[in-house]
Motif scaffolding. Structure first.
Motif, PDB file in Angstrom:
ATOM      1  N   TYR A  85      -8.532   0.941  14.127  1.00  0.00           N
ATOM      2  CA  TYR A  85      -8.412   2.299  14.648  1.00  0.00           C
ATOM      3  C   TYR A  85      -8.866   3.382  13.666  1.00  0.00           C
ATOM      4  CZ  TYR A  85      -5.578  -0.073  18.138  1.00  0.00           C
ATOM      5  OH  TYR A  85      -5.138  -0.921  19.110  1.00  0.00           O
ATOM      6  N   GLU A  86      -8.918   3.047  12.361  1.00  0.00           N
ATOM      7  CA  GLU A  86      -9.289   4.050  11.362  1.00  0.00           C
ATOM      8  C   GLU A  86     -10.502   3.635  10.534  1.00  0.00           C
ATOM      9  OE1 GLU A  86      -5.899   5.066   8.962  1.00  0.00           O
ATOM     10  OE2 GLU A  86      -4.507   4.832  10.642  1.00  0.00           O
ATOM     11  N   SER A  87     -11.035   2.441  10.813  1.00  0.00           N
ATOM     12  CA  SER A  87     -12.183   1.903  10.052  1.00  0.00           C
ATOM     13  C   SER A  87     -11.891   1.844   8.559  1.00  0.00           C
ATOM     14  CB  SER A  87     -13.438   2.755  10.317  1.00  0.00           C
ATOM     15  OG  SER A  87     -13.782   2.724  11.678  1.00  0.00           O
ATOM     16  N   ARG A  88     -10.654   1.555   8.210  1.00  0.00           N
ATOM     17  CA  ARG A  88     -10.242   1.440   6.803  1.00  0.00           C
ATOM     18  C   ARG A  88     -10.035  -0.032   6.489  1.00  0.00           C
ATOM     19  NH1 ARG A  88      -5.254   5.434   6.181  1.00  0.00           N
ATOM     20  NH2 ARG A  88      -5.298   4.538   4.103  1.00  0.00           N
ATOM     21  N   SER A  89     -10.919  -0.564   5.678  1.00  0.00           N
ATOM     22  CA  SER A  89     -10.903  -1.991   5.392  1.00  0.00           C
ATOM     23  C   SER A  89     -10.291  -2.277   4.022  1.00  0.00           C
ATOM     24  CB  SER A  89     -12.330  -2.549   5.446  1.00  0.00           C
ATOM     25  OG  SER A  89     -12.344  -3.922   5.122  1.00  0.00           O
ATOM     26  N   SER A  90      -9.442  -3.298   3.962  1.00  0.00           N
ATOM     27  CA  SER A  90      -8.860  -3.752   2.704  1.00  0.00           C
ATOM     28  C   SER A  90      -9.160  -5.231   2.522  1.00  0.00           C
ATOM     29  CB  SER A  90      -7.342  -3.533   2.687  1.00  0.00           C
ATOM     30  OG  SER A  90      -7.015  -2.169   2.815  1.00  0.00           O
ATOM     31  N   THR A  91      -9.373  -5.641   1.288  1.00  0.00           N
ATOM     32  CA  THR A  91      -9.634  -7.053   1.009  1.00  0.00           C
ATOM     33  C   THR A  91      -8.339  -7.843   1.082  1.00  0.00           C
ATOM     34  OG1 THR A  91      -9.294  -6.852  -1.373  1.00  0.00           O
ATOM     35  CG2 THR A  91     -11.507  -6.364  -0.527  1.00  0.00           C
ATOM     36  N   SER A  92      -8.470  -9.150   1.173  1.00  0.00           N
ATOM     37  CA  SER A  92      -7.279 -10.001   1.195  1.00  0.00           C
ATOM     38  C   SER A  92      -6.475  -9.836  -0.088  1.00  0.00           C
ATOM     39  CB  SER A  92      -7.697 -11.465   1.374  1.00  0.00           C
ATOM     40  OG  SER A  92      -8.510 -11.905   0.286  1.00  0.00           O
ATOM     41  N   TRP A  93      -7.157  -9.598  -1.183  1.00  0.00           N
ATOM     42  CA  TRP A  93      -6.461  -9.413  -2.460  1.00  0.00           C
ATOM     43  C   TRP A  93      -5.674  -8.103  -2.463  1.00  0.00           C
ATOM     44  CZ3 TRP A  93      -4.558 -12.057  -6.141  1.00  0.00           C
ATOM     45  CH2 TRP A  93      -4.247 -11.481  -7.372  1.00  0.00           C
ATOM     46  N   ASP A  94      -6.269  -7.041  -1.932  1.00  0.00           N
ATOM     47  CA  ASP A  94      -5.573  -5.752  -1.861  1.00  0.00           C
ATOM     48  C   ASP A  94      -4.333  -5.847  -0.980  1.00  0.00           C
ATOM     49  OD1 ASP A  94      -7.383  -4.440  -3.503  1.00  0.00           O
ATOM     50  OD2 ASP A  94      -8.657  -3.794  -1.839  1.00  0.00           O
ATOM     51  N   ILE A  95      -4.471  -6.525   0.141  1.00  0.00           N
ATOM     52  CA  ILE A  95      -3.336  -6.655   1.059  1.00  0.00           C
ATOM     53  C   ILE A  95      -2.227  -7.485   0.420  1.00  0.00           C
ATOM     54  CG2 ILE A  95      -2.589  -7.551   3.296  1.00  0.00           C
ATOM     55  CD1 ILE A  95      -5.444  -6.971   4.324  1.00  0.00           C
ATOM     56  N   SER A  96      -2.595  -8.532  -0.282  1.00  0.00           N
ATOM     57  CA  SER A  96      -1.576  -9.358  -0.936  1.00  0.00           C
ATOM     58  C   SER A  96      -0.849  -8.569  -2.021  1.00  0.00           C
ATOM     59  CB  SER A  96      -2.214 -10.624  -1.532  1.00  0.00           C
ATOM     60  OG  SER A  96      -3.108 -10.313  -2.592  1.00  0.00           O
ATOM     61  N   LYS A  97      -1.561  -7.668  -2.717  1.00  0.00           N
ATOM     62  CA  LYS A  97      -0.901  -6.824  -3.718  1.00  0.00           C
ATOM     63  C   LYS A  97       0.077  -5.867  -3.061  1.00  0.00           C
ATOM     64  CE  LYS A  97      -4.490  -5.166  -5.923  1.00  0.00           C
ATOM     65  NZ  LYS A  97      -5.234  -4.390  -6.948  1.00  0.00           N
ATOM     66  N   GLN A  98      -0.289  -5.325  -1.904  1.00  0.00           N
ATOM     67  CA  GLN A  98       0.630  -4.455  -1.163  1.00  0.00           C
ATOM     68  C   GLN A  98       1.899  -5.211  -0.787  1.00  0.00           C
ATOM     69  OE1 GLN A  98      -1.200  -2.489   2.207  1.00  0.00           O
ATOM     70  NE2 GLN A  98      -3.133  -2.270   1.131  1.00  0.00           N
ATOM     71  N   ILE A  99       1.726  -6.432  -0.333  1.00  0.00           N
ATOM     72  CA  ILE A  99       2.870  -7.248   0.075  1.00  0.00           C
ATOM     73  C   ILE A  99       3.786  -7.512  -1.113  1.00  0.00           C
ATOM     74  CG2 ILE A  99       3.572  -9.511   0.959  1.00  0.00           C
ATOM     75  CD1 ILE A  99       0.875  -9.491   2.543  1.00  0.00           C
ATOM     76  N   LYS A 100       3.200  -7.860  -2.259  1.00  0.00           N
ATOM     77  CA  LYS A 100       4.004  -8.114  -3.452  1.00  0.00           C
ATOM     78  C   LYS A 100       4.759  -6.868  -3.877  1.00  0.00           C
ATOM     79  CE  LYS A 100       0.963 -11.754  -5.269  1.00  0.00           C
ATOM     80  NZ  LYS A 100      -0.010 -12.104  -6.346  1.00  0.00           N
ATOM     81  N   SER A 101       4.121  -5.701  -3.753  1.00  0.00           N
ATOM     82  CA  SER A 101       4.776  -4.443  -4.123  1.00  0.00           C
ATOM     83  C   SER A 101       5.974  -4.174  -3.231  1.00  0.00           C
ATOM     84  CB  SER A 101       3.777  -3.285  -4.021  1.00  0.00           C
ATOM     85  OG  SER A 101       2.771  -3.389  -5.004  1.00  0.00           O
ATOM     86  N   TYR A 102       5.819  -4.412  -1.938  1.00  0.00           N
ATOM     87  CA  TYR A 102       6.928  -4.197  -1.014  1.00  0.00           C
ATOM     88  C   TYR A 102       8.084  -5.140  -1.302  1.00  0.00           C
ATOM     89  CZ  TYR A 102       4.831  -0.763   2.073  1.00  0.00           C
ATOM     90  OH  TYR A 102       4.307   0.393   2.582  1.00  0.00           O
ATOM     91  N   ILE A 103       7.766  -6.375  -1.626  1.00  0.00           N
ATOM     92  CA  ILE A 103       8.819  -7.342  -1.931  1.00  0.00           C
ATOM     93  C   ILE A 103       9.596  -6.898  -3.163  1.00  0.00           C
ATOM     94  CG2 ILE A 103       9.260  -9.715  -2.669  1.00  0.00           C
ATOM     95  CD1 ILE A 103       6.791 -10.521  -0.960  1.00  0.00           C
ATOM     96  N   LEU A 104       8.884  -6.439  -4.199  1.00  0.00           N
ATOM     97  CA  LEU A 104       9.547  -5.957  -5.400  1.00  0.00           C
ATOM     98  C   LEU A 104      10.402  -4.734  -5.104  1.00  0.00           C
ATOM     99  CD1 LEU A 104       6.689  -6.360  -8.031  1.00  0.00           C
ATOM    100  CD2 LEU A 104       8.839  -7.634  -7.953  1.00  0.00           C
ATOM    101  N   GLU A 105       9.909  -3.851  -4.240  1.00  0.00           N
ATOM    102  CA  GLU A 105      10.671  -2.663  -3.883  1.00  0.00           C
ATOM    103  C   GLU A 105      11.931  -3.041  -3.110  1.00  0.00           C
ATOM    104  OE1 GLU A 105      11.669   1.340  -3.763  1.00  0.00           O
ATOM    105  OE2 GLU A 105      10.191   0.245  -4.962  1.00  0.00           O
ATOM    106  N   LEU A 106      11.830  -4.027  -2.239  1.00  0.00           N
ATOM    107  CA  LEU A 106      13.000  -4.501  -1.509  1.00  0.00           C
ATOM    108  C   LEU A 106      14.045  -5.064  -2.470  1.00  0.00           C
ATOM    109  CD1 LEU A 106      11.348  -6.301   1.547  1.00  0.00           C
ATOM    110  CD2 LEU A 106      12.739  -4.223   1.619  1.00  0.00           C
ATOM    111  N   GLU A 107      13.568  -5.793  -3.476  1.00  0.00           N
ATOM    112  CA  GLU A 107      14.486  -6.333  -4.473  1.00  0.00           C
ATOM    113  C   GLU A 107      15.172  -5.211  -5.236  1.00  0.00           C
ATOM    114  OE1 GLU A 107      11.994  -8.842  -6.774  1.00  0.00           O
ATOM    115  OE2 GLU A 107      12.048 -10.505  -5.340  1.00  0.00           O
ATOM    116  N   GLY A 108      14.402  -4.164  -5.567  1.00  0.00           N
ATOM    117  CA  GLY A 108      14.985  -3.022  -6.263  1.00  0.00           C
ATOM    118  C   GLY A 108      16.007  -2.305  -5.404  1.00  0.00           C
ATOM    119  N   SER A 109      15.731  -2.176  -4.093  1.00  0.00           N
ATOM    120  CA  SER A 109      16.667  -1.519  -3.190  1.00  0.00           C
ATOM    121  C   SER A 109      17.970  -2.299  -3.108  1.00  0.00           C
ATOM    122  CB  SER A 109      16.053  -1.385  -1.797  1.00  0.00           C
ATOM    123  OG  SER A 109      14.903  -0.583  -1.823  1.00  0.00           O
ATOM    124  N   ARG A 110      17.862  -3.610  -3.079  1.00  0.00           N
ATOM    125  CA  ARG A 110      19.063  -4.434  -3.009  1.00  0.00           C
ATOM    126  C   ARG A 110      19.889  -4.291  -4.281  1.00  0.00           C
ATOM    127  NH1 ARG A 110      18.340 -10.696  -1.756  1.00  0.00           N
ATOM    128  NH2 ARG A 110      17.223 -10.568  -3.739  1.00  0.00           N
TER     129      ARG A 110
END
Length: 286
Positions: A85-110
């Motif tokens: 919908y926005e023509s914004r492309s991310s590589t598989s590596w970029d997406i995996s880094k985003q996922i890792k960041s969210y997981i770390l943030e969830l751990e910090g929230s807990r």
């Protein structure tokens, strides 16, 4: 599970029809993401549809693995929509880094939840001893933007200044918090502080700032910048507090992201960042 309504071909690989099973399981980009996350095992069984695959993953994985899998599932879908919908492309590596960041943030929230009410130094005692800057980062996932909210208190514990800054191309809340910590460190130098406490409610970021070893995570470059600025202080400390004690910085960042307007205020008393702000005067830090 409902099928993805899209063109005949996958918007990423263009190899075959795009339904939900293709998006999360068959697409080469999805397979690369799961591999980057050390989740290749979820592709080792043959499945006919999304539902049977999901049922198998949740029956085989630990609680931690299932939580990480759900985070990956969500961000694969989010990035698919950005491309479509926005023509914004991310590589598989970029997406995996985003996922890792969210997981770390969830751990910090807990960790923050577990530490509310524990024997952490109280905010009042921190303020009464020395100058302090409280920081918080508000994050907009859809537009990859964030806002840093910085609140400055003096040795008497009185709030004397507040600054907010908008940032573009921010990958995750975890990165946004690190950027806000860097902004706080720079602000202390600009204000001429020789000693300073920098206080935030992201335990992961605070812990990295406290350490002196080289950080190799996705925010390592930002942490390195913070570490390089420490020598400009006679003494600087980083402290964690629960989010419930970081209300002014939280409100400032949220309001700035909502309005899209940066500000720097100096005043003797801070009543509320959510209503009308009447500063004594405005100045530029540049």
């Amino acid at each position: 599970m409902r099928k993805v309504m899209a063109e005949d071909r996958c918007s990423r690989c263009g190899q075959e029809g795009e339904d939900s099973f293709h998006v999360f399981y068959l697409c080469p980009t999805a397979k690369e993401i799961w591999s980057h996350l050390n989740f290749s095992w979820i592709l080792n069984n043959s499945h006919l549809d999304t539902w049977s695959w999901l049922t198998w993953v949740f029956s085989q994985g630990t609680n931690e693995q299932c939580r990480s899998f759900c985070c990956g599932f969500w961000l694969i879908w989010t990035n698919r929509n950005k491309l479509l919908y926005e023509s914004r492309s991310s590589t598989s590596w970029d997406i995996s880094k985003q996922i890792k960041s969210y997981i770390l943030e969830l751990e910090g929230s807990r960790e923050r939840e577990l530490n509310v009410g524990t024997s952490v130094r109280s905010r009042q005692s921190l303020q009464m001893v020395k100058n302090a800057i409280f920081f918080y980062a508000a994050f907009d996932l859809k537009n990859s933007k964030s806002a840093s909210g910085l609140v400055v208190s003096n040795e008497e514990g009185r709030i004397v200044a507040a600054k907010s800054t908008l940032h573009e191309n921010i990958a995750s809340p975890f990165t946004a918090e690190a950027v806000a910590g860097l902004q706080a460190t720079r602000l202390g130098i600009q204000l001429g502080f020789n000693t300073l406490d920098i206080i935030g409610d992201s335990r992961t970021v605070i812990t990295k700032c406290q350490n002196t070893s080289r950080d190799k995570s996705e925010i390592g470059a930002i942490i390195s910048d913070i570490q390089s600025l420490k020598d400009q202080y006679r003494r600087i400390n980083f402290y964690f507090i629960p989010r419930s004690e970081n209300t002014e910085a939280h409100s400032l960042a949220k309001e700035t992201l909502k309005k899209g307007e940066e500000q720097y205020l100096e005043r003797e008393t801070l009543r509320s960042f959510r209503g009308e702000i009447e500063p004594n005067h405005r100045v530029s830090l540049e």
